[in-house]
Design a protein around this motif. Structure first.
Motif, PDB file in Angstrom:
ATOM      1  N   LYS A 146       0.855  -1.193   0.000  1.00 34.72           N
ATOM      2  CA  LYS A 146       0.000   0.000   0.000  1.00 34.72           C
ATOM      3  C   LYS A 146       0.883   1.232   0.000  1.00 34.72           C
ATOM      4  O   LYS A 146       1.740   1.383   0.875  1.00 34.72           O
ATOM      5  CB  LYS A 146      -0.897  -0.027   1.240  1.00 34.72           C
ATOM      6  N   LYS A 148       1.171   5.342   0.102  1.00 37.80           N
ATOM      7  CA  LYS A 148       0.463   6.575   0.480  1.00 37.80           C
ATOM      8  C   LYS A 148       0.580   7.585  -0.654  1.00 37.80           C
ATOM      9  O   LYS A 148       1.678   7.814  -1.183  1.00 37.80           O
ATOM     10  CB  LYS A 148       1.068   7.155   1.755  1.00 37.80           C
ATOM     11  N   ASP A 176      -3.457   4.670  -0.722  1.00 36.90           N
ATOM     12  CA  ASP A 176      -4.289   5.299   0.306  1.00 36.90           C
ATOM     13  C   ASP A 176      -4.144   6.799   0.159  1.00 36.90           C
ATOM     14  O   ASP A 176      -3.051   7.340   0.337  1.00 36.90           O
ATOM     15  CB  ASP A 176      -3.839   4.844   1.699  1.00 36.90           C
ATOM     16  N   ASN A 178      -6.083   9.040   1.857  1.00 36.49           N
ATOM     17  CA  ASN A 178      -6.461   9.722   3.108  1.00 36.49           C
ATOM     18  C   ASN A 178      -7.253  11.008   2.846  1.00 36.49           C
ATOM     19  O   ASN A 178      -6.909  12.071   3.367  1.00 36.49           O
ATOM     20  CB  ASN A 178      -5.221  10.024   3.963  1.00 36.49           C
ATOM     21  N   GLU A 202      -7.786   3.548  -1.326  1.00 31.54           N
ATOM     22  CA  GLU A 202      -8.400   3.739  -0.009  1.00 31.54           C
ATOM     23  C   GLU A 202      -8.684   5.222   0.188  1.00 31.54           C
ATOM     24  O   GLU A 202      -7.829   6.068  -0.044  1.00 31.54           O
ATOM     25  CB  GLU A 202      -7.410   3.224   1.045  1.00 31.54           C
ATOM     26  N   ASP A 226     -12.079   4.038   4.941  1.00 31.88           N
ATOM     27  CA  ASP A 226     -11.434   3.936   6.248  1.00 31.88           C
ATOM     28  C   ASP A 226     -11.957   5.089   7.119  1.00 31.88           C
ATOM     29  O   ASP A 226     -12.819   4.889   7.984  1.00 31.88           O
ATOM     30  CB  ASP A 226      -9.914   4.019   6.022  1.00 31.88           C
ATOM     31  N   GLU A 227     -11.510   6.325   6.822  1.00 32.20           N
ATOM     32  CA  GLU A 227     -11.981   7.490   7.577  1.00 32.20           C
ATOM     33  C   GLU A 227     -13.511   7.589   7.534  1.00 32.20           C
ATOM     34  O   GLU A 227     -14.138   8.024   8.508  1.00 32.20           O
ATOM     35  CB  GLU A 227     -11.359   8.774   7.019  1.00 32.20           C
ATOM     36  N   LYS A 249     -10.561  -0.832  12.116  1.00 27.79           N
ATOM     37  CA  LYS A 249      -9.515  -0.716  13.131  1.00 27.79           C
ATOM     38  C   LYS A 249     -10.147  -1.081  14.470  1.00 27.79           C
ATOM     39  O   LYS A 249     -10.990  -0.330  14.976  1.00 27.79           O
ATOM     40  CB  LYS A 249      -9.001   0.728  13.174  1.00 27.79           C
TER      41      LYS A 249
HETATM   42 MG   LIG Z   1      -6.269   4.464   5.644  1.00 31.20          MG
END
Ligand SMILES: [Mg+2]
Length: 341
Positions: A146, A148, A176, A178, A202, A226-227, A249
Motif C-alpha cells: 500500500k 500513500k 491510500d 487519506n 483507499e 477507512d476514515e 480498526k
Molecule cells: Mg487508511
C-alpha cells in the motif's frame, strides 16, 4: 474481578503524521483484569479522530469498577472506544485463557487459522525512494503493498506509481489517499490508477462524501473506505453502497469483538473487511491479528506495523514472514501479561 490500569508510552520509529499534527510517540494504557486467578490484558491506544483523546481515555479507565458486571462495564465505555477496546480485550483474553483457546477462537473464529495475509505500507516519498521501498517490501516477501498518495500533485503521484509498477510488475498494489482528492481529481486518479493495475484505492475523497465514493466504484479499481467508517459509521457506508471494502480498526471500533461483528456485517453486504492496527503496542496489535483470523479468509490486512515502534511492551508473538502474519495458537492473545505487583 480486579482491574489494574497502567499507562505506557512508546517512541515511534518514524514520526506519524495525523490530522492533529505529527506525533512522535504512542501513549496508552494496559488494563489487566483478574478473576479466579486468571488474568487477561487489554490495551487502549487512543488516537484522536479515531477514538477519544488520551485524557478522556484515562478518565474513563479510572472510573472502572471491578465489581460491576462485565456487560455494564462495557456499556459505560460506549463513548470511549479505546477504553472499551482495552476492557473488552482484557475480558476476552481472560475468557480465552480460561477456556484454553487462542483469542480468535473466543471471537468465534471457525477452524484453525495459522496466518493472515498482510500488506506492507510505503509512505510518501520521492519517486525513486518510493520505488526502492516497494522493491524492498517485495524482496521481504510481501505480495501486497500500500502506497500513500495525496501529499503531492496527482500527476506526481501517478509518476511515482508508474515507477513502482516498473519496479514490481507482479505486486498487488493499493494506494491510500487519506481524503486528499476532490471528486474530479478522484475520477481522474482512478482512471490513471486503472492503467497501472492498481487493485484498490483507499479513502480517495473526504470522509463524509459517501455519494462521491459510490460514484467512483465500478471503474476497475476497488474503493475502500477507512476514515468514512469512523466518521459516518459502517451502517451508513453500507447503505450508500459507497465501498467495495472497509478498513476496520479494532481500536476505533471499540474492541476486537466489535471489529469482528463489523467485519461480518460488511461481508453480509458483499463488502470485504480489511483489519488494520492504529500503530498500537503489542497487546492491541496482536488482538487485531486475532480479529482478522476470526474473519479469515480475508484480503491482505494492515497488521505489519510492529516496525513502526522503536521498542515494545513485550516480545512480538505474531511475527510477519513472507507477507503473512503468524496467528498465535497459545491460550488467549498470546502476549505475556505484565508482572504482578
Ligand atoms: Mg487508511
Amino acid at each position: 474481578m480486579s482491574v489494574r490500569v497502567d499507562p505506557y508510552a512508546l517512541a515511534l520509529a518514524t514520526p506519524l503524521a495525523t490530522a492533529h499534527g505529527t506525533i512522535a510517540e504512542r501513549r496508552g494504557f494496559l488494563v489487566t483484569v483478574e478473576r479466579d486467578g486468571v488474568r487477561g490484558v487489554g490495551e487502549a491506544a487512543p488516537l484522536p479522530d479515531w477514538t477519544e483523546d488520551y485524557d478522556a481515555c484515562r478518565d474513563a479507565l479510572r472510573s472502572l469498577d471491578g465489581d460491576a458486571a462485565p456487560a455494564s462495564t462495557l456499556a459505560a465505555l460506549e463513548g470511549t472506544p479505546a477504553a472499551r477496546h482495552a476492557v473488552a480485550l482484557a475480558t476476552l483474553d481472560a475468557d480465552a485463557r480460561e477456556r484454553g483457546v487462542p483469542l480468535y477462537r473466543a471471537l468465534d473464529g471457525e477452524g484453525a487459522v495459522e496466518s493472515v495475509p498482510v500488506n506492507a505500507t510505503v509512505g510518501d516519498a520521492p519517486l525513486e525512494a518510493t520505488a526502492e521501498r516497494v522493491r524492498e517490501a517485495v524482496e521481504a516477501g510481501f505480495d501486497c503493498v500500500k502506497v500513500k498518495v495525496g501529499a503531492r500533485a496527482l500527476d506526481a503521484d501517478v509518476a511515482r506509481l508508474r515507477a513502482v509498477r516498473d519496479a514490481a510488475p507482479d505486486v498487488t498494489l493499493r494506494v491510500d489517499a487519506n481524503e486528499a482528492w476532490t471528486r474530479a481529481e478522484g475520477a481522474r486518479a482512478l482512471d490513471a490508477l486503472g492503467t497501472l493495475d492498481v487493485a484498490l484505492v483507499e479513502q480517495p475523497l473526504e470522509a463524509a462524501d459517501l455519494e462521491g465514493h459510490a460514484a467512483l466504484r465500478g471503474r476497475g479499481v476497488d474503493v475502500a473506505l477507512d476514515e468514512s467508517v469512523a466518521a459516518c459509521g459502517l451502517e451508513a457506508v453500507l447503505d450508500a453502497s459507497a465501498a467495495d471494502a472497509v478498513v476496520l480498526k479494532p481500536m476505533a471500533c471499540g474492541g476486537p469483538d466489535r471489529a469482528v461483528d463489523a467485519g461480518r456485517q460488511a461481508r453480509d453486504a458483499g463488502v470485504d473487511p480489511i483489519v488494520t492496527t492504529t500503530y498500537d503496542a503489542v497487546h492491541a496489535r496482536t488482538a487485531a491479528v486475532h480479529a482478522a483470523a476470526a474473519l479469515a479468509p480475508l484480503p491482505a490486512c494492515g497488521l505489519a506495523t510492529a516496525d513502526a515502534l522503536e521498542a515494545d511492551l513485550a516480545p512480538d508473538p505474531a511475527p510477519v514472514e513472507s507477507g503473512r502474519v503468524r496467528v498465535p495458537q497459545g491460550k488467549g492473545n498470546g502476549v505475556p501479561a505484565p508482572p504482578r505487583e
